[in-house]
Motif scaffolding. Structure first.
Motif, short mmCIF file in Angstrom:
data_model
loop_
_atom_site.label_atom_id
_atom_site.label_comp_id
_atom_site.label_asym_id
_atom_site.label_seq_id
_atom_site.Cartn_x
_atom_site.Cartn_y
_atom_site.Cartn_z
N LYS A 180 27.48 75.36 38.39
CA LYS A 180 26.98 76.27 39.22
C LYS A 180 26.62 76.95 38.16
O LYS A 180 25.83 77.88 38.64
N LEU A 219 15.44 83.62 38.29
CA LEU A 219 16.66 83.13 38.31
C LEU A 219 17.92 84.07 38.15
O LEU A 219 19.17 84.31 39.41
N GLY A 249 18.44 78.13 34.09
CA GLY A 249 16.50 77.87 34.65
C GLY A 249 16.95 76.38 33.66
O GLY A 249 17.91 75.96 33.72
N THR A 294 23.36 77.43 36.19
CA THR A 294 21.88 77.93 37.06
C THR A 294 21.40 78.91 36.50
O THR A 294 20.25 78.30 36.34
N VAL A 295 22.08 79.52 36.40
CA VAL A 295 21.11 81.15 35.38
C VAL A 295 19.98 80.90 34.20
O VAL A 295 19.44 81.07 33.83
N HIS A 317 19.55 74.42 36.12
CA HIS A 317 19.56 74.35 37.54
C HIS A 317 19.72 73.48 37.95
O HIS A 317 19.61 73.12 39.39
N ASP A 318 19.34 71.96 37.22
CA ASP A 318 19.78 70.82 38.04
C ASP A 318 20.92 69.87 37.77
O ASP A 318 20.90 69.31 38.96
#
Length: 307
Positions: free
Chosen positions: A200, A268, A206, A203-204, A229-230
């Motif tokens: 998590k 993001l 991208g 995620t930044v 981010h996936d």
């Protein structure tokens, strides 16, 4: 001993016995990270020959030695772990000064790299004694070797080893934001109960490719690459994907990316950070012009306020 390793001991003697093994030397021995067959012939020979074996966990090491038919009396196994390494080093040095050969092994892989051993080697060197490396298995280089990390544009080669990030959420987020500004390949380690939290936090980053390598060399080894981010969603899709110890490889980023990528990274980061910080990191990640990105950030903020 497993019968499959009987011939390995003979081969170890034939291959390594004629080499030089000086006295008063600490032998830093890499051990398998999951597959017992990854032990080197020289490691098997040295583990037979040394006067004592210092180890991170004596019970774990005794089990490993038993697998190869090298079980030792308890008094020849010396506990040297993260909680006593500095104090235990004095005892190891005293033995070396008597001319003994001592091996050091961690629970798995190469000692001194996110495992105990560095302080012991520093103390040995400070005492004017020798430490000899016996290379072998390493989860870090194993993951890197198959991740397919290729530098882009002006991005420097090589990699950065960051190890385990902080466990507290705010500190972990801050560490990830610093990593976002590092264009080179970056290698992290993570435990199964924290891999979701790390995913998590990443995620930044991208679209930056991230390779997850878990259970390396073991039966359920899995190596998979996804956009940062996936990653969290990929882990959520199957509970088994979060099991095992992880090596996480952040691929190098291109110094110059197209405007679409810069826009995506900027959006993001704006969702998580103050405008100036988001602009600064986006510029460092994508190579975009900071003034242009700042103007675009203000437009995105206005669009959000008017939505």
């Amino acid at each position: 001993m497993s019968a499959s390793f009987a011939s390995a001991l003979t081969a170890a003697h034939d291959a390594a016995a004629s080499q030089n093994y000086p006295q008063a030397c600490l032998y830093v021995v890499a051990t398998p990270i999951g597959n017992l067959a990854d032990i080197s012939l020289r490691a098997l020979h040295v583990l037979q020959r040394v006067d004592a074996i210092a180890c991170e966990d004596t019970r774990h090491t005794q089990g490993l030695l038993r697998s190869y038919g090298l079980e030792r009396p308890g008094h020849q196994l010396l506990a040297v772990h993260q909680h006593n390494e500095a104090e235990a080093a004095a005892g190891i040095i005293a033995r070396l000064q008597q001319g003994q050969r001592i091996a050091y092994v961690s629970d798995a892989g190469t000692p001194g790299v996110s495992d105990p051993g560095a302080r012991l080697c520093a103390a040995v060197a400070a005492a004017g004694l020798r430490a000899m490396p016996l290379p072998g298995a390493s989860s870090i280089t194993s993951a890197l070797s198959v991740a397919g990390c290729v530098p882009h544009g002006q991005t420097e080669g090589g990699f950065v080893f960051a190890g385990f990030l902080p466990t507290k959420n705010a500190e972990r987020q801050a560490a990830v934001h610093k990593l976002a500004a590092e264009p080179r390949c970056t290698v992290l380690l993570e435990a199964p109960h924290r891999i979701q939290d790390l995913a998590k936090a990443l995620t930044v980053l991208g679209p930056r490719p991230v390779t997850l390598a878990r259970e390396i060399t073991k039966q359920f080894e899995q190596i998979s690459t996804h956009a940062a981010h996936d990653v969290a969603a990929w882990l959520d899709a199957d509970a088994t994907r979060s099991k095992g110890e992880f090596v996480v490889v952040l691929h190098p980023v291109a110094v110059q990316q197209d405007g679409g990528d810069a826009e995506r990274v900027l959006r993001l980061l704006l969702a998580e950070l103050p405008t100036k910080t988001a602009v600064k990191l986006t510029a460092e990640i994508t190579g975009g012009n900071r003034n242009t990105l700042y103007d675009r950030a203000l437009e995105i903020k206005r669009e959000a306020d008017n939505a």
